[in-house]
Motif scaffolding. Structure first.
Motif, PDB file in Angstrom:
ATOM      1  N   GLU A  11      40.077  45.427  47.853  1.00  0.00           N
ATOM      2  CA  GLU A  11      38.950  45.510  48.638  1.00  0.00           C
ATOM      3  C   GLU A  11      38.032  44.435  47.966  1.00  0.00           C
ATOM      4  OE1 GLU A  11      37.297  49.429  49.706  1.00  0.00           O
ATOM      5  OE2 GLU A  11      39.011  50.002  50.599  1.00  0.00           O
ATOM      6  N   MET A  12      38.006  44.228  46.711  1.00  0.00           N
ATOM      7  CA  MET A  12      37.252  43.398  46.142  1.00  0.00           C
ATOM      8  C   MET A  12      37.416  42.024  46.240  1.00  0.00           C
ATOM      9  SD  MET A  12      36.618  44.999  42.289  1.00  0.00           S
ATOM     10  CE  MET A  12      35.477  43.592  41.673  1.00  0.00           C
ATOM     11  N   ARG A  13      36.521  41.005  46.498  1.00  0.00           N
ATOM     12  CA  ARG A  13      36.556  39.624  46.889  1.00  0.00           C
ATOM     13  C   ARG A  13      37.524  38.932  45.777  1.00  0.00           C
ATOM     14  NH1 ARG A  13      33.359  34.969  45.963  1.00  0.00           N
ATOM     15  NH2 ARG A  13      33.751  33.136  47.607  1.00  0.00           N
ATOM     16  N   GLY A  14      38.643  38.319  46.044  1.00  0.00           N
ATOM     17  CA  GLY A  14      39.396  37.814  45.087  1.00  0.00           C
ATOM     18  C   GLY A  14      40.313  38.328  44.212  1.00  0.00           C
ATOM     19  N   ALA A  15      40.270  39.732  44.448  1.00  0.00           N
ATOM     20  CA  ALA A  15      41.518  40.603  43.616  1.00  0.00           C
ATOM     21  C   ALA A  15      42.953  40.091  43.914  1.00  0.00           C
ATOM     22  CB  ALA A  15      41.167  41.933  44.230  1.00  0.00           C
ATOM     23  N   ARG A  17      43.975  37.039  44.584  1.00  0.00           N
ATOM     24  CA  ARG A  17      44.010  35.840  43.886  1.00  0.00           C
ATOM     25  C   ARG A  17      44.184  36.021  42.367  1.00  0.00           C
ATOM     26  NH1 ARG A  17      40.514  30.476  45.380  1.00  0.00           N
ATOM     27  NH2 ARG A  17      41.792  30.739  47.235  1.00  0.00           N
ATOM     28  N   SER A  18      43.194  36.785  41.754  1.00  0.00           N
ATOM     29  CA  SER A  18      43.273  37.353  40.428  1.00  0.00           C
ATOM     30  C   SER A  18      44.520  37.847  40.112  1.00  0.00           C
ATOM     31  CB  SER A  18      42.148  38.412  40.217  1.00  0.00           C
ATOM     32  OG  SER A  18      42.072  38.743  38.881  1.00  0.00           O
ATOM     33  N   PHE A  19      45.158  38.491  40.922  1.00  0.00           N
ATOM     34  CA  PHE A  19      46.449  39.092  40.563  1.00  0.00           C
ATOM     35  C   PHE A  19      47.570  37.982  40.487  1.00  0.00           C
ATOM     36  CE2 PHE A  19      50.703  40.679  42.402  1.00  0.00           C
ATOM     37  CZ  PHE A  19      51.113  41.578  41.525  1.00  0.00           C
ATOM     38  N   LEU A  20      47.574  37.218  41.385  1.00  0.00           N
ATOM     39  CA  LEU A  20      48.477  36.130  41.461  1.00  0.00           C
ATOM     40  C   LEU A  20      48.306  35.102  40.265  1.00  0.00           C
ATOM     41  CD1 LEU A  20      48.424  35.269  45.279  1.00  0.00           C
ATOM     42  CD2 LEU A  20      50.263  36.390  43.916  1.00  0.00           C
ATOM     43  N   SER A  21      46.865  34.930  39.965  1.00  0.00           N
ATOM     44  CA  SER A  21      46.845  34.041  38.726  1.00  0.00           C
ATOM     45  C   SER A  21      47.128  34.759  37.520  1.00  0.00           C
ATOM     46  CB  SER A  21      45.188  33.851  38.563  1.00  0.00           C
ATOM     47  OG  SER A  21      44.824  32.947  37.429  1.00  0.00           O
ATOM     48  N   GLU A  22      46.945  35.918  37.329  1.00  0.00           N
ATOM     49  CA  GLU A  22      47.440  36.683  35.994  1.00  0.00           C
ATOM     50  C   GLU A  22      49.066  36.583  36.043  1.00  0.00           C
ATOM     51  OE1 GLU A  22      45.944  40.523  33.288  1.00  0.00           O
ATOM     52  OE2 GLU A  22      45.260  40.120  35.203  1.00  0.00           O
ATOM     53  N   CYS A  23      49.748  36.852  37.095  1.00  0.00           N
ATOM     54  CA  CYS A  23      51.133  36.833  37.127  1.00  0.00           C
ATOM     55  C   CYS A  23      51.783  35.467  36.856  1.00  0.00           C
ATOM     56  CB  CYS A  23      51.801  37.303  38.556  1.00  0.00           C
ATOM     57  SG  CYS A  23      51.579  39.072  38.996  1.00  0.00           S
ATOM     58  N   GLU A  24      50.754  34.426  37.292  1.00  0.00           N
ATOM     59  CA  GLU A  24      51.514  33.077  37.078  1.00  0.00           C
ATOM     60  C   GLU A  24      51.303  32.739  35.629  1.00  0.00           C
ATOM     61  OE1 GLU A  24      52.511  28.971  37.436  1.00  0.00           O
ATOM     62  OE2 GLU A  24      52.878  30.993  38.714  1.00  0.00           O
ATOM     63  N   ALA A  25      50.262  33.186  34.912  1.00  0.00           N
ATOM     64  CA  ALA A  25      49.893  32.847  33.649  1.00  0.00           C
ATOM     65  C   ALA A  25      50.660  33.643  32.669  1.00  0.00           C
ATOM     66  CB  ALA A  25      48.501  33.415  33.164  1.00  0.00           C
ATOM     67  N   LEU A  26      51.027  34.971  32.820  1.00  0.00           N
ATOM     68  CA  LEU A  26      51.969  35.602  32.155  1.00  0.00           C
ATOM     69  C   LEU A  26      53.246  35.488  32.177  1.00  0.00           C
ATOM     70  CD1 LEU A  26      49.895  38.882  32.347  1.00  0.00           C
ATOM     71  CD2 LEU A  26      49.883  37.596  30.218  1.00  0.00           C
ATOM     72  N   ASP A 125      43.945  40.142  30.017  1.00  0.00           N
ATOM     73  CA  ASP A 125      43.159  40.010  31.256  1.00  0.00           C
ATOM     74  C   ASP A 125      43.160  38.264  31.561  1.00  0.00           C
ATOM     75  OD1 ASP A 125      41.595  39.881  33.402  1.00  0.00           O
ATOM     76  OD2 ASP A 125      40.101  41.495  32.589  1.00  0.00           O
ATOM     77  N   PHE A 126      44.110  37.942  32.274  1.00  0.00           N
ATOM     78  CA  PHE A 126      44.551  36.510  32.617  1.00  0.00           C
ATOM     79  C   PHE A 126      43.707  36.297  33.973  1.00  0.00           C
ATOM     80  CE2 PHE A 126      46.293  36.348  28.581  1.00  0.00           C
ATOM     81  CZ  PHE A 126      46.107  35.252  28.005  1.00  0.00           C
ATOM     82  N   GLY A 127      43.219  37.327  34.383  1.00  0.00           N
ATOM     83  CA  GLY A 127      42.937  37.325  36.029  1.00  0.00           C
ATOM     84  C   GLY A 127      42.106  36.175  36.535  1.00  0.00           C
ATOM     85  N   ILE A 128      41.595  35.304  35.882  1.00  0.00           N
ATOM     86  CA  ILE A 128      40.846  34.223  36.075  1.00  0.00           C
ATOM     87  C   ILE A 128      41.232  32.947  35.519  1.00  0.00           C
ATOM     88  CG2 ILE A 128      38.670  35.530  37.484  1.00  0.00           C
ATOM     89  CD1 ILE A 128      37.294  34.794  34.661  1.00  0.00           C
ATOM     90  N   ALA A 129      42.356  33.184  34.606  1.00  0.00           N
ATOM     91  CA  ALA A 129      42.807  31.783  33.788  1.00  0.00           C
ATOM     92  C   ALA A 129      42.892  30.759  35.006  1.00  0.00           C
ATOM     93  CB  ALA A 129      44.117  32.202  33.181  1.00  0.00           C
ATOM     94  N   SER A 143      44.189  24.058  38.598  1.00  0.00           N
ATOM     95  CA  SER A 143      44.230  25.407  39.331  1.00  0.00           C
ATOM     96  C   SER A 143      42.979  26.314  38.800  1.00  0.00           C
ATOM     97  CB  SER A 143      45.463  26.153  38.960  1.00  0.00           C
ATOM     98  OG  SER A 143      45.534  27.485  39.494  1.00  0.00           O
ATOM     99  N   SER A 144      42.487  27.199  40.048  1.00  0.00           N
ATOM    100  CA  SER A 144      41.195  27.760  39.640  1.00  0.00           C
ATOM    101  C   SER A 144      41.175  29.122  40.536  1.00  0.00           C
ATOM    102  CB  SER A 144      40.090  27.183  39.621  1.00  0.00           C
ATOM    103  OG  SER A 144      39.655  26.593  40.683  1.00  0.00           O
ATOM    104  N   SER A 145      40.327  29.931  40.276  1.00  0.00           N
ATOM    105  CA  SER A 145      40.179  31.076  41.328  1.00  0.00           C
ATOM    106  C   SER A 145      38.528  31.213  41.475  1.00  0.00           C
ATOM    107  CB  SER A 145      40.630  32.377  40.723  1.00  0.00           C
ATOM    108  OG  SER A 145      40.016  32.842  39.304  1.00  0.00           O
ATOM    109  N   ILE A 146      38.276  32.065  42.526  1.00  0.00           N
ATOM    110  CA  ILE A 146      36.837  31.836  43.067  1.00  0.00           C
ATOM    111  C   ILE A 146      35.676  32.373  41.967  1.00  0.00           C
ATOM    112  CG2 ILE A 146      35.236  33.100  44.737  1.00  0.00           C
ATOM    113  CD1 ILE A 146      38.082  33.701  46.318  1.00  0.00           C
ATOM    114  N   GLY A 147      34.373  31.686  42.339  1.00  0.00           N
ATOM    115  CA  GLY A 147      33.137  32.001  41.488  1.00  0.00           C
ATOM    116  C   GLY A 147      33.083  31.552  40.214  1.00  0.00           C
ATOM    117  N   ILE A 148      31.995  31.696  39.531  1.00  0.00           N
ATOM    118  CA  ILE A 148      31.720  31.209  38.123  1.00  0.00           C
ATOM    119  C   ILE A 148      32.842  32.142  37.378  1.00  0.00           C
ATOM    120  CG2 ILE A 148      30.248  31.462  36.159  1.00  0.00           C
ATOM    121  CD1 ILE A 148      27.943  31.080  38.156  1.00  0.00           C
ATOM    122  N   LYS A 149      33.236  31.394  36.471  1.00  0.00           N
ATOM    123  CA  LYS A 149      34.330  31.781  35.437  1.00  0.00           C
ATOM    124  C   LYS A 149      33.797  32.511  34.313  1.00  0.00           C
ATOM    125  CE  LYS A 149      38.081  29.011  37.000  1.00  0.00           C
ATOM    126  NZ  LYS A 149      39.017  29.951  37.330  1.00  0.00           N
TER     127      LYS A 149
END
Length: 293
Positions: A11-15, A17-26, A125-129, A143-149
């Motif tokens: 329900e959180m904004r960007g959650a 995308r954060s999941f996908l970003s962390e999967c991609e990084a790890l 925690d690579f959710g916004i890597a 590649s990036s995710s939403i908002g100030i990092k």
């Protein structure tokens, strides 16, 4: 097997995308000081989670700040703090320079630094890597995710004025974390007001009055180790702390171009660790008041 489960609040904004970003990084990086992922769980639109190895000693933040009975058993010594900093420097050096596709962590802070059974530090925690490529010697965002990092207090100044996430930003965050490890004060500590912050708090006391800023538990260890008026040992401890603070200040220059890179930082940390373990001074060019130890 004990595991840690990180469940994403969809329900959180960007959650997502954060999941996908962390999967991609790890999935594409592997290092002894990066927290290993076991698997990922995903049900479209309803549930997403990552399964990690369980880190029995929790995170660094809880070790830097403890209450009551914990104080006697959860105090980090100077050698432990140096080892933790070396571990994190090695992890960031790998992410920036050694994993094939440079990766910017974007959210380095003590709560994202986990400690295993042997007190080795692992970065999580690579959710916004973000992933970068090198083009004509300039790091460029691919590649990036939403908002100030990042997290307030650890974000480099250029991010606040619209700058792209970069390896230089991670170096700045590393410098803040190193100051926090030595002072046990968060950059958002209530004492930092009216223009005072963790950076000028240290700068104003560097190098002659550094014992005014060093964590009280660490200072007590220094005092105990120099009982008997062992001036040589006293000078060695003083010099080690000066070198650590000096390195931290070199990482948090306002201009990104003036900061060290993580390869240089990691190399310097290994030098400091080597000299500290061998009991020798790390340099001869810094002088100050050693009488306050």
């Amino acid at each position: 097997m004990e595991v840690a489960v990180k469940v994403f609040d969809l329900e959180m904004r960007g959650a997502e995308r954060s999941f996908l970003s962390e999967c991609e990084a790890l999935r594409s990086i592997q290092h002894r000081n990066l927290i290993p992922i076991i698997t990922a769980c995903s049900i479209v639109g309803t549930f997403k989670a990552l399964i990690f190895e369980f880190m029995s000693n929790g995170n660094l933040d809880t070790w830097l700040r403890h209450k009551g009975d914990e104080e006697a058993t959860r105090c980090l010594g100077l050698t432990q703090r140096i080892n933790i900093v070396v571990n994190i420097a090695d992890a960031l050096d790998y992410l920036h320079h050694g994993c094939g596709r440079p990766t910017v962590h974007c959210d380095l802070k003590p709560s994202n630094i986990l400690l295993d059974d042997d007190m080795n530090a692992l970065l999580g925690d690579f959710g916004i890597a973000s992933f970068y490529y090198d083009f004509e010697t300039k790091w460029t965002c691919s590649s990036s995710s939403i908002g100030i990092k990042g997290t307030i207090g650890y974000i480099p100044p250029e991010y606040g004025v619209g700058g792209h996430a970069s390896t230089c930003g991670d170096v700045y965050s590393f410098g803040i974390v190193l100051l926090e490890i030595l002072t046990s004060k968060r950059p958002t500590d209530p004492m930092f007001e009216d223009g005072l912050n963790i950076i000028n708090f240290v700068e104003n006391n560097f190098p002659n009055q550094i014992f005014q800023v060093i964590d009280a538990h660490l200072l007590e260890e220094c005092r105990n180790s120099t009982q008997g008026n062992n001036l040589v040992q006293e000078n060695e401890i003083y010099q080690c702390l000066v070198d650590l603070l000096q390195l931290a200040l070199s990482c948090i220059c306002p201009l990104p171009s003036e900061r060290l890179n993580m390869k240089q930082v990691a190399s310097r940390m290994h030098e400091i660790k080597k000299h500290h373990i061998l009991g020798g001074s790390t340099s001869n060019n810094s002088k100050g008041d050693r009488s306050r130890i």
